[in-house]
Design a protein around this motif. Structure first.
Motif, PDB file in Angstrom:
ATOM      1  N   TRP A  24       0.827  -1.208   0.000  1.00 30.19           N
ATOM      2  CA  TRP A  24       0.000   0.000   0.000  1.00 30.19           C
ATOM      3  C   TRP A  24       0.865   1.263   0.000  1.00 30.19           C
ATOM      4  O   TRP A  24       0.547   2.264  -0.647  1.00 30.19           O
ATOM      5  N   TYR A  60     -11.295   1.616  -3.653  1.00 30.99           N
ATOM      6  CA  TYR A  60     -10.771   0.360  -3.094  1.00 30.99           C
ATOM      7  C   TYR A  60     -11.656   0.059  -1.904  1.00 30.99           C
ATOM      8  O   TYR A  60     -11.809   0.897  -1.020  1.00 30.99           O
ATOM      9  N   ILE A 344      -4.436  -4.814  -4.199  1.00 25.35           N
ATOM     10  CA  ILE A 344      -3.537  -3.683  -4.470  1.00 25.35           C
ATOM     11  C   ILE A 344      -2.886  -3.835  -5.845  1.00 25.35           C
ATOM     12  O   ILE A 344      -2.644  -2.854  -6.550  1.00 25.35           O
TER      13      ILE A 344
END
Ligand SMILES: O=C(O)C(=O)CO
Length: 367
Positions: A24, A60, A344
């Motif tokens: 991330w 997300y 991700i």
């Protein structure tokens, strides 16, 4: 503001990153992250209308973010700013997202398919053994201060009439019917054959010959029970239900599969069948299941998922032949990390290449 700063994509983060912090961090180097401040669906919709998320390229979302947004149905998808082109979902099942509503707005959706296979199949294996062996009845009795149904003194005195848990059944040589043979189903097939010596039958609309070959190479005795042509699936379902000693539900929840197992289907099953559900609660009609358990048509069930999570039907809670787990199929450090890392990687591909690593099957032609 430099042109580079102006061009940095924005991500709407719904939920939190719990495990994949390094992956991330790399995303934060190429994109700006915006998080909602709202704490209810209506506030979230108002926050969308206020322009707070305007120019976000993607959203997300974690499984638990549904607690804030509610279902990503037509209403919610329409509330998102038109800049949103992708919804990156952390999870294999995406029944909370209306794919037709996303498709109509040109929003592409991804999930994390194979990342969940091992952990979910392990959970199914645990439920299968527990439900076949009536372990829940014994475990519950212990916590009530009883040893297999009687108190210590009754057991020591060898008192007659103690209500013991019913004798279980061995899995060896029994048939496991898998409804919905995807990654989890195949992983489960391999595990039950190797660990328990079970035979496997399965039903998908289309036969998976390559998957069968791979499983046979691992020593799995496997048969597809679907039929060709119109009516083939219904005929196959009758066979699957009628021939299985244990039935495992491994199919996604959608309009076609909601309550695919209900009163009529329970009646087609072998009396005393054991059922495992690690897919989604609503593929099975919970009220009908409670009746089938009470009548003995279904001997026992192992459930990880429920129709109205986190609520559980009282008839299931009250029945000792029901083994219950609170949706923990992927609840391991390794798998939760793998799922986040997979999601991700979808974020990165969307930003860097304008496509998704794992677009949902309904949108394959949008890739
Ligand atoms: O990945 C999924 O669909 C799950 O249910 C995990 O919680």
């Amino acid at each position: 503001m430099s042109s580079e700063e102006r061009q940095r994509p924005k991500i709407l983060l719904l939920g939190t990153i719990e495990h994949a912090h390094d992956a991330w961090k790399q995303v934060t180097e190429i994109a700006d992250i915006i998080q909602p401040t709202s704490s209810s669906r209506s506030d979230f919709i108002a926050e969308c209308a206020s322009g707070a998320f305007d120019s976000c390229l993607l959203a997300y979302r974690t499984f638990d973010s549904t607690l804030l947004t509610g279902l990503l149905n037509q209403e919610l998808i329409s509330a998102l700013p038109p800049s949103i082109k992708y919804i990156i979902h952390v999870g294999a099942g995406y029944d909370v997202i209306s794919i037709p509503a996303c498709t109509a707005r040109g929003i592409r959706v991804s999930n994390t398919p194979s990342a969940v296979d091992e952990a979910t199949a392990d959970c199914a294996l645990f439920l299968l053994l527990g439900a076949m062996r009536n372990f829940n009845a014994g475990m519950t009795a212990l916590r009530l201060g009883q040893w297999r149904g009687g108190d210590e003194e009754q057991v020591r005195n060898g008192e007659k009439g103690i209500k013991m848990p019913a004798l279980g059944r061995d899995p060896r040589g029994k048939t496991l019917g898998i409804l919905g043979m995807g990654g989890i189903g195949k992983t489960l097939a391999s595990k039950v054959a190797g660990a328990f010596g079970m035979k496997v039958t399965y039903l998908n609309r289309r036969r998976d010959e390559e998957g069968e070959r791979e499983l046979r190479d691992q020593g799995v005795e496997i048969e597809w029970v679907g039929g060709d042509g119109e009516g083939g699936f219904e005929e196959g379902l009758k066979r699957l239900l009628g021939e299985s000693d244990v039935l495992s539900l491994n199919l996604p929840l959608n309009a076609e599969t909601r309550h695919i197992i209900s009163t009529k289907e329970f009646a087609l099953m072998k009396r005393g069948i054991v059922i495992i559900n690690t897919a989604r609660g609503a593929v099975m009609d919970e009220a009908a299941l409670v009746e089938a358990l009470e009548s003995g048509q279904v001997h026992s069930v192992g459930l990880d998922v429920y129709e109205n999570e986190p609520e559980i039907h009282r008839g299931l809670l009250a029945n000792p032949n029901v083994m219950l787990v609170p949706h923990m199929g992927t609840w391991t450090v390794e798998t939760e990390t793998k799922m986040e890392e997979w999601a991700i990687s979808n974020v990165r591909m969307a930003i860097e290449e304008g496509k998704l690593r794992s677009i949902v099957p309904e949108q394959r032609d949008m890739q």
